[in-house]
Design a protein around this motif. Structure first.
Motif, PDB file in Angstrom:
ATOM      1  N   CYS A 292     -14.517  -1.208   2.645  1.00 25.36           N
ATOM      2  CA  CYS A 292     -15.369  -0.753   1.970  1.00 25.36           C
ATOM      3  C   CYS A 292     -16.057   0.067   2.639  1.00 25.36           C
ATOM      4  O   CYS A 292     -16.379   1.531   1.990  1.00 25.36           O
ATOM      5  CB  CYS A 292     -16.377  -1.930   1.801  1.00 25.36           C
ATOM      6  SG  CYS A 292     -18.226  -1.241   1.164  1.00 25.36           S
ATOM      7  N   ALA A 293     -16.314  -0.203   4.273  1.00 28.90           N
ATOM      8  CA  ALA A 293     -16.685   0.638   4.742  1.00 28.90           C
ATOM      9  C   ALA A 293     -15.738   2.631   4.452  1.00 28.90           C
ATOM     10  O   ALA A 293     -16.260   3.158   3.987  1.00 28.90           O
ATOM     11  CB  ALA A 293     -16.936   0.656   5.564  1.00 28.90           C
ATOM     12  N   LEU A 294     -13.919   2.036   4.859  1.00 25.22           N
ATOM     13  CA  LEU A 294     -13.524   2.841   4.315  1.00 25.22           C
ATOM     14  C   LEU A 294     -13.328   3.990   3.060  1.00 25.22           C
ATOM     15  O   LEU A 294     -13.118   5.496   2.864  1.00 25.22           O
ATOM     16  CB  LEU A 294     -11.816   2.950   5.234  1.00 25.22           C
ATOM     17  CG  LEU A 294     -12.401   2.079   6.689  1.00 25.22           C
ATOM     18  CD1 LEU A 294     -10.782   1.266   6.525  1.00 25.22           C
ATOM     19  CD2 LEU A 294     -11.969   2.763   7.564  1.00 25.22           C
ATOM     20  N   VAL A 295     -13.202   2.884   2.435  1.00 24.99           N
ATOM     21  CA  VAL A 295     -13.718   3.172   1.153  1.00 24.99           C
ATOM     22  C   VAL A 295     -14.323   4.817   0.702  1.00 24.99           C
ATOM     23  O   VAL A 295     -14.374   5.446   0.125  1.00 24.99           O
ATOM     24  CB  VAL A 295     -12.770   2.985   0.089  1.00 24.99           C
ATOM     25  CG1 VAL A 295     -14.209   1.799  -0.582  1.00 24.99           C
ATOM     26  CG2 VAL A 295     -12.618   3.970  -1.753  1.00 24.99           C
ATOM     27  N   THR A 296     -15.550   4.494   0.942  1.00 26.67           N
ATOM     28  CA  THR A 296     -17.022   5.076   0.806  1.00 26.67           C
ATOM     29  C   THR A 296     -16.788   6.448   1.058  1.00 26.67           C
ATOM     30  O   THR A 296     -17.024   7.401   1.208  1.00 26.67           O
ATOM     31  CB  THR A 296     -18.306   4.414   1.566  1.00 26.67           C
ATOM     32  OG1 THR A 296     -18.128   3.334   0.610  1.00 26.67           O
ATOM     33  CG2 THR A 296     -19.070   4.907   0.991  1.00 26.67           C
TER      34      THR A 296
ATOM     35  N   LEU B 284     -14.861  -6.111   3.883  1.00 28.71           N
ATOM     36  CA  LEU B 284     -16.113  -5.460   4.335  1.00 28.71           C
ATOM     37  C   LEU B 284     -15.819  -4.176   5.552  1.00 28.71           C
ATOM     38  O   LEU B 284     -16.194  -2.633   4.709  1.00 28.71           O
ATOM     39  CB  LEU B 284     -17.174  -6.196   5.565  1.00 28.71           C
ATOM     40  CG  LEU B 284     -18.322  -5.563   4.959  1.00 28.71           C
ATOM     41  CD1 LEU B 284     -19.141  -5.409   3.954  1.00 28.71           C
ATOM     42  CD2 LEU B 284     -19.397  -7.068   6.280  1.00 28.71           C
ATOM     43  N   ILE B 285     -14.804  -3.970   6.169  1.00 20.94           N
ATOM     44  CA  ILE B 285     -14.718  -2.994   6.530  1.00 20.94           C
ATOM     45  C   ILE B 285     -13.708  -1.825   5.736  1.00 20.94           C
ATOM     46  O   ILE B 285     -13.623  -0.665   5.871  1.00 20.94           O
ATOM     47  CB  ILE B 285     -13.801  -3.266   7.576  1.00 20.94           C
ATOM     48  CG1 ILE B 285     -14.515  -3.967   8.870  1.00 20.94           C
ATOM     49  CG2 ILE B 285     -12.644  -1.696   9.037  1.00 20.94           C
ATOM     50  CD1 ILE B 285     -13.674  -4.555  10.463  1.00 20.94           C
TER      51      ILE B 285
ATOM     52  N   PHE C  75      -6.096   3.478   5.462  1.00 25.67           N
ATOM     53  CA  PHE C  75      -6.583   1.795   5.507  1.00 25.67           C
ATOM     54  C   PHE C  75      -7.759   1.461   5.113  1.00 25.67           C
ATOM     55  O   PHE C  75      -7.271  -0.152   5.132  1.00 25.67           O
ATOM     56  CB  PHE C  75      -7.328   2.846   7.580  1.00 25.67           C
ATOM     57  CG  PHE C  75      -6.251   2.333   8.261  1.00 25.67           C
ATOM     58  CD1 PHE C  75      -4.947   1.962   8.922  1.00 25.67           C
ATOM     59  CD2 PHE C  75      -5.426   3.959   8.399  1.00 25.67           C
ATOM     60  CE1 PHE C  75      -4.331   2.094   9.978  1.00 25.67           C
ATOM     61  CE2 PHE C  75      -4.950   4.738   9.159  1.00 25.67           C
ATOM     62  CZ  PHE C  75      -4.032   3.612   9.792  1.00 25.67           C
ATOM     63  N   HIS C  76      -7.827   1.739   4.404  1.00 23.85           N
ATOM     64  CA  HIS C  76      -8.668   0.547   2.721  1.00 23.85           C
ATOM     65  C   HIS C  76      -7.989  -0.039   2.548  1.00 23.85           C
ATOM     66  O   HIS C  76      -7.842  -0.708   2.167  1.00 23.85           O
ATOM     67  CB  HIS C  76      -9.933   1.708   1.949  1.00 23.85           C
ATOM     68  CG  HIS C  76      -9.766   1.223   0.793  1.00 23.85           C
ATOM     69  ND1 HIS C  76     -10.770   0.354   0.955  1.00 23.85           N
ATOM     70  CD2 HIS C  76      -9.278   1.402  -0.170  1.00 23.85           C
ATOM     71  CE1 HIS C  76     -10.674  -0.108   0.008  1.00 23.85           C
ATOM     72  NE2 HIS C  76      -9.920   0.512  -1.151  1.00 23.85           N
TER      73      HIS C  76
ATOM     74  N   ALA D 208       1.197  -1.209  -0.059  1.00 24.61           N
ATOM     75  CA  ALA D 208       0.048  -0.237  -0.033  1.00 24.61           C
ATOM     76  C   ALA D 208       0.904   1.071   0.045  1.00 24.61           C
ATOM     77  O   ALA D 208       0.385   1.985  -0.975  1.00 24.61           O
ATOM     78  CB  ALA D 208      -0.590  -0.203   1.079  1.00 24.61           C
ATOM     79  N   PHE D 209       1.428   1.288   1.185  1.00 24.15           N
ATOM     80  CA  PHE D 209       3.121   2.258   1.014  1.00 24.15           C
ATOM     81  C   PHE D 209       3.349   2.269  -0.302  1.00 24.15           C
ATOM     82  O   PHE D 209       3.427   3.724  -1.018  1.00 24.15           O
ATOM     83  CB  PHE D 209       3.883   2.350   2.238  1.00 24.15           C
ATOM     84  CG  PHE D 209       4.410   3.569   2.031  1.00 24.15           C
ATOM     85  CD1 PHE D 209       4.913   4.893   2.240  1.00 24.15           C
ATOM     86  CD2 PHE D 209       6.708   2.654   0.927  1.00 24.15           C
ATOM     87  CE1 PHE D 209       5.941   5.869   2.218  1.00 24.15           C
ATOM     88  CE2 PHE D 209       7.461   3.982   0.874  1.00 24.15           C
ATOM     89  CZ  PHE D 209       6.850   5.288   1.603  1.00 24.15           C
TER      90      PHE D 209
END
Length: 308
Positions: free
Chosen positions: A160-164, A157-158, A80-81, A37-38
């Motif tokens: 998913c919430a973060l990218v939204t 799933l978490i 964090f997504h 990710a970094f």
């Protein structure tokens, strides 16, 4: 949409195709999730730096305190997504992880309703539910009720919430800043957040093989600079919910790529689910476009009356 000569829906389609490569590139990399990710964000910022320094530095003065807060929040959520989603791919399949991480309408419908007072027709809600059902069907045969797979599913799933949340915080800022400035700022904040995370986790930044460095660069160029940057461009013309709905196409593209590149079999549930996703998203976007055109005509008529 009357302010652009480029069709935002066409741009959105290219963005979705681009991000469909993300899960494949992460899956084949041997580096830890935080490191992947970094480097994805670091190389993205590095590639954008020359353009930003030459033309867009003065625009930083236009960023208000509220815009900075929202941009920082967007960057942290994006960081964090990626961490949680990439980590989920270590526990579950490309199909399962990608399906869960793209179930954004479940969060976008609620978020845009409460924070932006955005209204939706019953057709839009119904088509959204159809698309979500299609996404679940895609990987129905791949879901495993076991410790590791279930853990991976929850991480996705978490994520998913973060990218939204990332898209929602960026929606208001993007309308006031150019694409390059907004993207550079958010990606930089995300890269800094990921760097701190990697240091805390003591994940090694080196050494890695040539193939891993190629994957890092491709992640920056294709899903990020092409995919997510096009999503950021679309935020000026389309709502978060519309973008989230279109991203439901990603599991279809990811499943096809996984079949050819990773030899992950495409079962009949994935084919059926893909068709349902395409149908649901198409209905949603058509209804969204109809509503927006109706509002534009109404505003134009109102403006003519006011002028007379």
């Amino acid at each position: 949409m009357s302010g652009t000569k480029v069709n935002p829906y066409a741009v959105l389609a290219i963005g979705v195709i681009s991000v469909s490569t993300s899960a494949i590139l992460v899956k084949v990399s041997t580096a830890p999730s935080g490191v992947i990710a970094f480097y994805r964000m670091f190389f993205s910022v590095l590639f954008m730096l020359p353009v930003f320094l030459i033309k867009y530095v003065p625009e930083l003065r236009l960023i208000t305190r509220r815009d900075w807060i929202f941009s920082i929040a967007a960057g942290v959520f994006l960081a964090f997504h990626f961490i949680l989603w990439f980590e989920s791919l270590n526990y579950t399949s490309v199909a399962s992880s990608t399906v869960l991480v793209t179930l954004q309408p479940l969060f976008a419908f609620i978020g845009t309703y409460f924070f932006f007072k955005e209204k939706f027709s019953w057709k839009a809600i119904l088509s959204g539910l159809v698309a979500v059902i299609g996404s679940v069907i895609i990987s129905w045969g791949d879901f495993k009720i076991s410790g590791s797979a279930l853990f991976g599913d929850m991480l996705a799933l978490i994520a998913c919430a973060l990218v939204t949340a990332y898209l929602m915080f960026g929606q208001s800022v993007r309308k006031r800043l150019s694409l390059v400035t907004y993207t550079f700022v958010v990606y930089s904040i995300s890269a800094i957040t990921l760097f701190i995370y990697v240091l805390i986790r003591q994940e090694p930044l080196v050494p890695y093989g040539t193939s891993d460095w190629v994957y890092f660069i491709l992640l920056a160029l294709i899903p990020n600079l092409l995919g997510h940057t096009l999503f950021n461009w679309s935020l000026k013309w389309l709502s978060t919910s519309t973008i989230s709905m279109a991203i439901l196409f990603e599991p279809v593209g990811a499943a096809i790529l996984a079949y050819y590149l990773l030899q992950e079999a495409v079962v009949w549930t994935q084919a059926l689910g893909g068709a349902i996703v395409i149908g649901g998203v198409s209905l949603f976007l058509l209804d969204e476009r109809r509503i927006r055109l109706k509002e534009m005509k109404k505003n134009m008529i109102g403006g003519v009356k006011d002028g007379s």
